[in-house]
Enzyme design. Structure first.
Site, PDB file in Angstrom:
ATOM      1  N   GLU A 260      -8.824  -5.558  -9.307  1.00 22.13           N
ATOM      2  CA  GLU A 260      -9.613  -4.853  -8.283  1.00 22.13           C
ATOM      3  C   GLU A 260     -10.068  -3.533  -8.892  1.00 22.13           C
ATOM      4  O   GLU A 260      -9.912  -3.317 -10.092  1.00 22.13           O
ATOM      5  CB  GLU A 260      -8.759  -4.612  -7.034  1.00 22.13           C
ATOM      6  CG  GLU A 260      -7.497  -3.806  -7.297  1.00 22.13           C
ATOM      7  CD  GLU A 260      -6.647  -3.564  -6.045  1.00 22.13           C
ATOM      8  OE1 GLU A 260      -7.165  -3.711  -4.930  1.00 22.13           O
ATOM      9  OE2 GLU A 260      -5.465  -3.208  -6.213  1.00 22.13           O
TER      10      GLU A 260
ATOM     11  N   LYS B 188       0.877  -1.185   0.000  1.00 19.23           N
ATOM     12  CA  LYS B 188       0.000   0.000   0.000  1.00 19.23           C
ATOM     13  C   LYS B 188       0.909   1.228   0.000  1.00 19.23           C
ATOM     14  O   LYS B 188       1.099   1.893   1.022  1.00 19.23           O
ATOM     15  CB  LYS B 188      -0.932  -0.049   1.221  1.00 19.23           C
ATOM     16  CG  LYS B 188      -2.150   0.826   1.062  1.00 19.23           C
ATOM     17  CD  LYS B 188      -3.219   0.472   2.054  1.00 19.23           C
ATOM     18  CE  LYS B 188      -4.276   1.538   2.162  1.00 19.23           C
ATOM     19  NZ  LYS B 188      -4.956   1.894   0.918  1.00 19.23           N
TER      20      LYS B 188
HETATM   21  N1  PMP Z   1      -7.502  -1.748  -3.242  1.00 20.76           N
HETATM   22  C1  PMP Z   1      -6.848  -0.587  -3.263  1.00 20.76           C
HETATM   23  C2  PMP Z   1      -6.016  -0.251  -4.438  1.00 20.76           C
HETATM   24  C3  PMP Z   1      -6.948   0.290  -2.172  1.00 20.76           C
HETATM   25  O1  PMP Z   1      -6.299   1.453  -2.183  1.00 20.76           O
HETATM   26  C4  PMP Z   1      -7.761  -0.068  -1.075  1.00 20.76           C
HETATM   27  C5  PMP Z   1      -7.887   0.848   0.113  1.00 20.76           C
HETATM   28  N2  PMP Z   1      -8.486   2.059  -0.220  1.00 20.76           N
HETATM   29  C6  PMP Z   1      -8.464  -1.286  -1.117  1.00 20.76           C
HETATM   30  C7  PMP Z   1      -8.279  -2.109  -2.200  1.00 20.76           C
HETATM   31  C8  PMP Z   1      -9.315  -1.720   0.036  1.00 20.76           C
HETATM   32  O2  PMP Z   1      -8.506  -2.074   1.137  1.00 20.76           O
HETATM   33  P1  PMP Z   1      -8.986  -1.903   2.640  1.00 20.76           P
HETATM   34  O3  PMP Z   1     -10.213  -2.723   2.784  1.00 20.76           O
HETATM   35  O4  PMP Z   1      -7.854  -2.417   3.453  1.00 20.76           O
HETATM   36  O5  PMP Z   1      -9.255  -0.459   2.865  1.00 20.76           O
END
Ligand code: PMP
Length: 262
Positions: free
Chosen positions: A156, A123
């Protein structure tokens, strides 16, 4: 250079939702990038709680950012000390209407990063591909874009994980297909186990999504969002599906009743 990492974390009723999972992910990413965080995980978790308390908000969103620190040059080892900051604020990603009537997605022409480049499991602060895909969506009147990997399989969305329901089973792409190991994704998989809804990771393409009975996205900021259209195709009934509704309801319950107290 995008040389940093971040977390987006929600708090509900002054309780931080899945704080430990977010912290574990942050420290794993820092380990991978050899980015030293000058605080222990416990110290930083306490700092998150202090920020929540200081914000005076009952519900909100925390943005925790770690940057490498200043240096004019690429060599990260010349940076003296990384920099950490934490913001607590309100966030609403989508129009409230989409939680009732569903979101329309487009497929972006911008591919998700290959895992052997900037690995989507990190991330990191390098979100340019996601930003390009998001711009493409917004310019076409859609609030979110589906991103495929270099094989044309579903990875995603720009800031959310994707799920479908087909014949009573919940499916989501494996992390190795190029998605973040989302914390909300994990919560949804846990909910499926708890509610005895069959769920599995599966490689999918656009065909799989267009033929889905139901579809929804997950993310900390977005929470759980029903999706009813992809590139103009109606998905399932075109309304929030029954499995999605059950998962959403349980998610809201968990968010409202669990978490680390501040
Ligand atoms: N994919 C991406 C690219 C993200 O930046 C995020 C978070 N905003 C998610 C998926 C979702 O992750 P999380 O449930 O940990 O917020």
């Amino acid at each position: 250079y995008g040389d940093g990492i971040f977390e987006g974390i929600r708090f509900y009723n002054k309780r931080v939702f899945r704080l430990e999972d977010h912290m574990d992910r942050l420290y794993n990413c820092s380990h991978y990038l050899l980015l030293d965080i000058p605080y222990t995980q416990e110290e930083l978790s306490n700092a998150v709680c202090e920020t929540v308390a200081a914000s005076g908000l009952n519900d909100g969103y925390i943005r925790l950012v770690v940057t490498r620190g200043g240096n004019l040059g690429l060599n990260p080892f010349n940076c003296k000390r990384s920099c950490v900051f934490i913001i607590a604020d309100k966030i609403s990603l989508y129009d409230p209407d989409v939680y009732e009537n569903g979101l329309a997605l487009i497929t972006s022409s911008v591919r998700r990063n290959r895992p052997d480049t900037v690995c989507p499991q990190v991330k990191s602060l390098n979100y340019l591909n996601n930003i390009l895909a998001k711009m493409e969506a917004v310019r076409q009147g859609a609030a979110e874009a589906l991103m495929l990997n270099d094989l044309g399989n579903v990875a995603e969305c720009t800031g959310d994980n994707i799920f479908i329901v087909k014949d009573g089973t919940v499916f989501t792409p494996p992390v190795t297909d190029g998605c973040l190991d989302g914390i909300t994704r994990r919560v949804v998989l846990e909910i499926c186990r708890e509610l005895q809804i069959p769920a599995q990771e599966k490689t999918m393409n656009r065909f799989t999504i267009t033929c889905a009975d139901e579809c929804f996205l997950t993310g900390t900021a977005a929470e759980c969002v029903p999706v009813t259209k992809l590139d103009g195709y109606q998905l399932g009934s075109g309304k929030i599906g029954p499995v999605t509704a059950r998962i959403l309801a349980r998610f809201q319950e968990l968010a409202q009743t669990t978490g680390t107290s501040c």
